[in-house]
Design a protein around this motif. Structure first.
Motif, PDB file in Angstrom:
ATOM      1  N   LEU A 283       0.829  -1.209   0.000  1.00 13.75           N
ATOM      2  CA  LEU A 283       0.000   0.000   0.000  1.00 13.75           C
ATOM      3  C   LEU A 283       0.864   1.259   0.000  1.00 13.75           C
ATOM      4  O   LEU A 283       0.643   2.190  -0.785  1.00 13.75           O
ATOM      5  N   GLN A 284       1.839   1.293   0.887  1.00 11.61           N
ATOM      6  CA  GLN A 284       2.703   2.469   0.965  1.00 11.61           C
ATOM      7  C   GLN A 284       3.478   2.665  -0.336  1.00 11.61           C
ATOM      8  O   GLN A 284       3.628   3.799  -0.825  1.00 11.61           O
ATOM      9  N   TYR A 290       2.064   6.539  -7.005  1.00  9.12           N
ATOM     10  CA  TYR A 290       1.099   7.425  -7.672  1.00  9.12           C
ATOM     11  C   TYR A 290       1.491   8.887  -7.506  1.00  9.12           C
ATOM     12  O   TYR A 290       1.327   9.691  -8.437  1.00  9.12           O
ATOM     13  N   GLN A 291       2.017   9.243  -6.340  1.00 14.70           N
ATOM     14  CA  GLN A 291       2.465  10.622  -6.146  1.00 14.70           C
ATOM     15  C   GLN A 291       3.610  10.963  -7.100  1.00 14.70           C
ATOM     16  O   GLN A 291       3.697  12.094  -7.620  1.00 14.70           O
ATOM     17  N   ARG A 294       2.064  11.642 -10.467  1.00 13.41           N
ATOM     18  CA  ARG A 294       1.488  12.992 -10.493  1.00 13.41           C
ATOM     19  C   ARG A 294       2.566  14.037 -10.773  1.00 13.41           C
ATOM     20  O   ARG A 294       2.380  14.965 -11.572  1.00 13.41           O
ATOM     21  N   HIS A 295       3.698  13.875 -10.110  1.00 14.90           N
ATOM     22  CA  HIS A 295       4.773  14.851 -10.249  1.00 14.90           C
ATOM     23  C   HIS A 295       5.397  14.797 -11.649  1.00 14.90           C
ATOM     24  O   HIS A 295       5.784  15.850 -12.204  1.00 14.90           O
ATOM     25  N   ASN A 296       5.447  13.593 -12.239  1.00 15.26           N
ATOM     26  CA  ASN A 296       6.142  13.443 -13.512  1.00 15.26           C
ATOM     27  C   ASN A 296       5.245  13.678 -14.726  1.00 15.26           C
ATOM     28  O   ASN A 296       5.725  14.190 -15.754  1.00 15.26           O
ATOM     29  N   TYR A 297       3.982  13.324 -14.631  1.00 14.98           N
ATOM     30  CA  TYR A 297       3.128  13.320 -15.819  1.00 14.98           C
ATOM     31  C   TYR A 297       2.078  14.423 -15.844  1.00 14.98           C
ATOM     32  O   TYR A 297       1.721  14.889 -16.929  1.00 14.98           O
ATOM     33  N   ALA A 397      -5.123   7.937  -4.861  1.00 15.21           N
ATOM     34  CA  ALA A 397      -4.196   6.900  -5.313  1.00 15.21           C
ATOM     35  C   ALA A 397      -4.891   5.545  -5.427  1.00 15.21           C
ATOM     36  O   ALA A 397      -4.720   4.813  -6.425  1.00 15.21           O
ATOM     37  N   ASP A 398      -5.667   5.176  -4.415  1.00 14.09           N
ATOM     38  CA  ASP A 398      -6.371   3.889  -4.461  1.00 14.09           C
ATOM     39  C   ASP A 398      -7.369   3.841  -5.612  1.00 14.09           C
ATOM     40  O   ASP A 398      -7.542   2.796  -6.257  1.00 14.09           O
TER      41      ASP A 398
END
Length: 555
Positions: A283-284, A290-291, A294-297, A397-398
């Motif tokens: 999970l972690q 996912y974070q 978000r930062h890359n795409y 994220a989930d």
């Protein structure tokens, strides 16, 4: 002359014989009544159920047959009176009826009396009941239960007629004074009807867009109290060191309780591993991954024209989702949806973003939001800014990872020309033609093409046709399908179309059929209707998909 005198002398003899017969009948009748009185007196001193003086339905009654035969034969000619009495005497003496017709008449009351389990007759009341006839006293508890069931049935059957139901409840409330505890029950029903009527008036002010459900509800009326046993089974299964995924799918197919849905969906989507020791670490890792995505795409100011077109289309579609629910009109929520959809489109260049995928994020978002909030929270009006940013990131994220896993088995629905959907529409057409040729011909006669109404069913997985809580219940089964839900969804659509056959057959033109098919009245559906729909879809799949010869055209 002598013959006439002889005939005159015979008449007094016949009269005397008839008089003697009548006296004998009267004496016998008096003796029977006396015996019955003695029997009733003895019954009072003993238990009613051991020595019942009442006529039991279906049991031959010789005494009654004897009196009936006697009274019937009195009206006959005087010459036969003595013979009738003799037959009655033989029947009474032998304790049995003489003919089958008499026996049939003696048991003709087998279905006249109500069930004994609903009647309570004490030993003191047995004599009075026997004197009056078969009169019985109905149990007070049974009468109260029946009365409350009638009130509840009337209240449910008149939900769509608010004015009519209010008048009926007034009458029921006035009659409820005769039943202890029913008055407060009727008053509670009236208050619920007033509140539902006010909410329906507020929702009716919103514009009804064509092709969109008339009413969307996030919460359902079912309570987790009904699933206590099922929750225990889920808990026992999820607490095992190594999860049995097959058992979890079997248990989830019939519905997942709200309390266990978020964890179960993560496992059924294969977002979480079966091993309980590795779940927290996975999970972690996934949430942090996912974070990073978000930062890359997710770059709104990107110079790539393709990405700009994708983001522009997503930015237009997201505000259109569920416009009647305030939750989805919040800027924070719309930004979360935009990021999820944009990153998914970038990671799947073969399909990219297609209109309709935005509706598929909603069930995951709601399920994971419910997990973070208390059960009594009103999700439709909840302010997302009250949630900590970390919790919002977890929900986002989930939702992304579960959506990615969910769409893997229907990826061909969103490639160029959406060939997967076209194939399924043709399969639906062939299936309906085999199942119900009359409905198929009715649609074809009025120029209705299956592609015109079922394309959205396949593209949006019925999310536009069903209330949101019904979609969530439907996805419990979709995620639990062992071989993916792509095939099963075809039979769900077939069962869904067959469900509206009666209304469709009443439409006699193209316009009426299309208006009905694009605005099906499912806004009052609950989990019960979804369970019936899934059961019918399973029956069709078992009949046709597992026996493909049924789909072949007869030569």
């Amino acid at each position: 002359m002598d013959n006439n005198v002889g005939q005159i002398e015979e008449k007094p003899k016949i009269a005397t014989t008839t008089a003697n017969s009548n006296e004998l009948i009267a004496a016998t009748h008096s003796a029977a009544i006396g015996a019955k009185s003695v029997t009733n007196i003895l019954t009072n001193s003993a238990s009613f159920w051991k020595n019942s003086g009442r006529a039991v339905p279906g049991r031959p009654s010789p005494k009654r047959d004897f009196l009936d035969n006697t009274n019937t034969n009195i009206g006959k000619s005087g010459g036969g009176g003595g013979t009738a009495v003799q037959r009655g005497d033989r029947a009474a003496a032998g304790g049995m009826v003489s003919t089958f017709r008499d026996y049939q008449q003696s048991v003709s009351d087998a279905w006249d009396t109500g069930d004994d389990e609903f009647c309570i007759i004490s030993s003191n009341e047995a004599a009075a009941a026997a004197a009056v006839g078969d009169a019985t006293r109905i149990s007070r508890q049974v009468s109260q239960t029946v009365a409350l069931n009638v009130i509840e049935t009337h209240s449910r059957s008149n939900q769509n007629h608010v004015s009519t139901s209010s008048e009926m409840l007034d009458v029921q409330a006035s009659n409820a004074d005769l039943i202890p505890g029913a008055a407060s029950y009727a008053e509670d029903i009236k208050q619920d009807r007033r509140s539902s009527h006010d909410s329906n008036e507020n929702r009716s002010r919103l514009r009804n867009y064509p092709g969109r459900p008339q009413l969307q509800k996030i919460s359902t009326n079912s309570q987790d109290g009904e699933f206590e046993t099922k929750i225990e089974k889920f808990q026992l299964l999820l607490d095992s060191p190594q999860l049995d995924l097959v058992a979890l799918k079997k248990l989830s197919w019939s519905g997942v309780p709200r309390k266990m849905r978020a964890v179960s969906w993560r496992l059924l989507s294969k977002y979480l591993p079966p091993s309980s020791e590795r779940r927290n670490a996975v999970l972690q890792s996934k949430r942090q991954g996912y974070q990073d995505l978000r930062h890359n795409y997710f770059k709104v100011d990107s110079q790539d024209e393709t990405q700009q077109d994708t983001y522009r289309q997503i930015h237009i579609d997201v505000p259109r989702m569920n416009p009647q629910i305030p939750l989805f009109q919040q800027q924070l929520v719309q930004e979360m949806f935009e990021r999820v959809l944009f990153i998914w489109a970038i990671r799947h260049p073969a399909s990219g973003y297609v209109q309709g995928i935005n509706d598929l994020v909603t069930p995951f978002f709601i399920v994971f939001l419910q997990e973070a909030l208390s059960p009594d929270t009103d999700l439709e009006k909840y302010d997302m800014s009250q949630l900590p940013e970390e919790t919002r990131n977890i929900i986002e994220a989930d939702s992304f990872w579960c959506l990615s896993k969910f769409l893997d088995c229907i990826q061909d629905n969103y490639i160029f020309a959406q060939l997967g959907i076209q194939e399924k529409v043709n399969q639906l057409k062939d299936l309906i033609q085999r199942i119900d040729v009359n409905l198929h011909r009715h649609l074809q006669t009025h120029g209705v093409d299956y592609l015109q109404f079922s394309f959205r069913w396949m593209n949006n997985l019925l999310t536009r046709e069903l209330p949101l809580h019904c979609t969530i219940r439907l996805w419990d089964t979709y995620l639990a399908e062992s071989d993916g839900f792509a095939l099963f969804h075809l039979y769900v659509c077939a069962a869904f179309l067959l469900h509206w056959k009666e209304q469709l057959m009443q439409q006699n033109d193209f316009q009426g059929l299309m208006l009905l098919l694009q605005n099906l009245p499912t806004h009052n559906w609950s989990d019960r209707q979804i369970n019936v729909l899934l059961a019918e879809a399973f029956r069709l799949k078992f009949t046709y998909a597992d026996a493909p010869k049924h789909l072949e055209t007869k030569s």
